[in-house]
Design a protein around this motif. Structure first.
Motif, short mmCIF file in Angstrom:
data_model
loop_
_atom_site.label_atom_id
_atom_site.label_comp_id
_atom_site.label_asym_id
_atom_site.label_seq_id
_atom_site.Cartn_x
_atom_site.Cartn_y
_atom_site.Cartn_z
N THR A 53 4.77 8.90 -5.91
CA THR A 53 5.85 8.45 -5.37
C THR A 53 5.58 6.80 -4.82
O THR A 53 4.64 6.73 -4.31
CB THR A 53 6.38 9.40 -4.28
OG1 THR A 53 6.52 10.63 -4.43
CG2 THR A 53 7.81 8.84 -3.91
N PRO A 54 6.66 6.00 -5.02
CA PRO A 54 6.37 4.69 -4.54
C PRO A 54 5.95 4.77 -3.07
O PRO A 54 6.76 5.56 -2.22
CB PRO A 54 7.77 4.16 -4.89
CG PRO A 54 8.48 4.94 -5.89
CD PRO A 54 7.73 6.12 -5.95
N GLY A 55 5.08 4.03 -2.65
CA GLY A 55 4.50 3.87 -1.15
C GLY A 55 3.58 4.71 -0.77
O GLY A 55 3.01 4.96 0.20
N THR A 56 2.98 5.79 -1.61
CA THR A 56 1.90 6.42 -1.50
C THR A 56 0.45 5.96 -1.40
O THR A 56 -0.49 6.52 -1.10
CB THR A 56 1.76 7.85 -2.54
OG1 THR A 56 2.01 7.23 -3.81
CG2 THR A 56 3.08 8.86 -2.41
N GLY A 57 0.53 4.66 -1.84
CA GLY A 57 -0.87 3.85 -1.70
C GLY A 57 -1.52 3.97 -3.09
O GLY A 57 -2.54 3.46 -2.93
N LYS A 58 -0.80 3.98 -4.06
CA LYS A 58 -1.54 3.88 -5.62
C LYS A 58 -2.04 2.38 -5.85
O LYS A 58 -3.45 2.46 -6.21
CB LYS A 58 -0.34 4.06 -6.66
CG LYS A 58 0.07 5.49 -6.72
CD LYS A 58 1.11 5.59 -7.71
CE LYS A 58 2.43 4.57 -7.55
NZ LYS A 58 3.20 4.82 -6.53
N SER A 59 -1.34 1.53 -5.40
CA SER A 59 -2.05 0.07 -5.92
C SER A 59 -3.14 -0.39 -4.95
O SER A 59 -4.00 -1.11 -5.20
CB SER A 59 -0.86 -1.03 -5.79
OG SER A 59 -0.16 -1.03 -5.05
N THR A 60 -2.68 -0.01 -3.55
CA THR A 60 -3.91 -0.36 -2.59
C THR A 60 -5.23 0.42 -3.01
O THR A 60 -6.28 -0.26 -2.99
CB THR A 60 -3.39 -0.01 -1.24
OG1 THR A 60 -2.23 -0.46 -0.77
CG2 THR A 60 -4.53 -0.35 -0.09
N ALA A 61 -5.13 1.61 -3.26
CA ALA A 61 -6.34 2.54 -3.54
C ALA A 61 -6.96 1.68 -5.00
O ALA A 61 -8.31 1.55 -5.20
CB ALA A 61 -5.94 4.03 -3.93
N SER B 284 -7.93 6.44 5.04
CA SER B 284 -7.77 4.98 4.71
C SER B 284 -7.65 4.82 3.21
O SER B 284 -8.27 5.77 2.45
CB SER B 284 -9.03 4.42 5.48
OG SER B 284 -10.32 4.83 4.54
N PRO B 285 -7.51 3.53 2.79
CA PRO B 285 -7.59 3.21 1.22
C PRO B 285 -9.01 3.54 1.01
O PRO B 285 -9.28 3.76 -0.51
CB PRO B 285 -7.27 1.78 1.11
CG PRO B 285 -6.24 1.66 2.59
CD PRO B 285 -6.63 2.51 3.64
N VAL B 286 -9.89 3.48 1.77
CA VAL B 286 -11.57 3.35 1.39
C VAL B 286 -11.70 4.77 1.01
O VAL B 286 -12.38 5.05 -0.26
CB VAL B 286 -12.29 2.86 2.51
CG1 VAL B 286 -13.77 3.15 1.86
CG2 VAL B 286 -12.32 1.23 2.48
N1 LIG Z 1 -4.26 4.73 2.87
C1 LIG Z 1 -3.51 4.00 3.38
N2 LIG Z 1 -3.17 4.08 4.94
C2 LIG Z 1 -2.20 3.35 5.48
N3 LIG Z 1 -1.58 2.31 4.81
C3 LIG Z 1 -1.50 2.31 3.47
C4 LIG Z 1 -2.56 3.28 2.82
N4 LIG Z 1 -2.41 2.67 1.42
C5 LIG Z 1 -1.28 2.02 1.33
N5 LIG Z 1 -0.98 1.61 2.62
C6 LIG Z 1 0.06 0.72 2.81
O1 LIG Z 1 1.34 1.29 2.31
C7 LIG Z 1 2.03 0.57 1.59
C8 LIG Z 1 2.36 0.89 0.15
O2 LIG Z 1 1.12 0.74 -0.40
P1 LIG Z 1 1.11 0.66 -2.04
O3 LIG Z 1 1.96 -0.79 -2.35
O4 LIG Z 1 -0.21 0.76 -2.43
O5 LIG Z 1 1.85 1.97 -2.56
P2 LIG Z 1 2.46 2.10 -3.96
O6 LIG Z 1 2.38 3.58 -4.01
O7 LIG Z 1 1.40 1.33 -4.92
O8 LIG Z 1 3.79 1.45 -4.08
P3 LIG Z 1 4.69 1.40 -5.46
O9 LIG Z 1 4.62 2.49 -6.26
O10 LIG Z 1 5.94 0.93 -4.91
O11 LIG Z 1 3.90 -0.03 -6.25
C9 LIG Z 1 1.57 -0.94 1.85
O12 LIG Z 1 2.01 -1.72 2.83
C10 LIG Z 1 -0.11 -0.81 2.14
O13 LIG Z 1 -0.84 -1.73 2.74
#
Ligand SMILES: Nc1ncnc2c1ncn2[C@@H]1O[C@H](COP(=O)(O)OP(=O)(O)OP(=O)(O)O)[C@@H](O)[C@H]1O
Length: 170
Positions: A8-16, A137-139
């Motif tokens: 789902t958007p916001g779960t942290g996919k692109s950060t990981a 954490s993302p790490v």
């Molecule tokens: N493991 C984590 N712990 C805390 N915050 C996080 C973590 N991973 C991501 N975030 C934060 O959550 C927000 C959403 O992260 P991210 O953009 O990676 O999600 P996404 O799943 O790729 O969303 P989208 O599908 O909308 O691109 C960002 O502000 C990011 O800094």
């Protein structure tokens, strides 16, 4: 070996995924390849409409990670489904400035396992790893994704039940 990262958007996919790229893996973000397939905008859902059929037809698999909400439509060898407890997800989407309706739609999709269900419909059980990122954490998320990619931890899913978060007030 191509591993998809969906959720789902916001779960942290692109950060990981960015962390995996820093470690030297090839990472492709679907948002970076989707532009030629945009058909228009859905004003009601405030999202772009993508010609996913044509995107899937023209996609050329590679060794590495493909990250994005449609990753489970692509011919991945393994799939990671990133999960985040719905109340945390709603807080993240609020911080991003999402409208209430969009927060609710995504929160409820996460609570009702929509991405996981779509993924297990496309792949066999030994290809799917559901990663609960809540409090990680993302790490640490990248560590677990990498271990699954390398076959060091097994496929697993189905242990999360967040249905009680669906349709509650925000
Ligand atoms: N493991 C984590 N712990 C805390 N915050 C996080 C973590 N991973 C991501 N975030 C934060 O959550 C927000 C959403 O992260 P991210 O953009 O990676 O999600 P996404 O799943 O790729 O969303 P989208 O599908 O909308 O691109 C960002 O502000 C990011 O800094």
């Amino acid at each position: 070996m191509m591993c998809g990262i969906t959720g789902t958007p916001g779960t942290g996919k692109s950060t990981a995924a960015d962390e995996l790229a820093r470690r030297g893996h090839t990472v492709v973000h679907i948002t970076d390849i989707a532009q030629p397939y945009v058909l228009g905008r859905d004003p009601e859902r405030d999202t772009q409409v993508i010609d996913t059929d044509r995107m899937v037809d023209e996609f050329v698999p590679f060794d590495g990670f493909i990250e994005g909400h449609f990753a489970h439509l692509l011919p991945c060898d393994r799939m990671v489904v990133m999960r985040l407890r719905p109340d945390e997800l709603a807080a993240r989407l609020r911080a991003r400035g999402y409208e209430q309706d969009k927060i609710r739609e995504n929160r409820d999709a996460e609570a009702l396992d929509v991405c996981l269900i779509e993924t297990v419909e496309q792949f066999s059980p030994n290809q799917v790893f559901e990663l609960d990122t809540t409090g990680k954490s993302p790490v640490v998320c990248a560590d677990l994704i990498e271990q699954f990619y390398l076959g060091e931890i097994p496929a697993s899913f189905g242990s999360i039940d967040w249905s009680s978060y669906a349709e509650g007030s925000l």
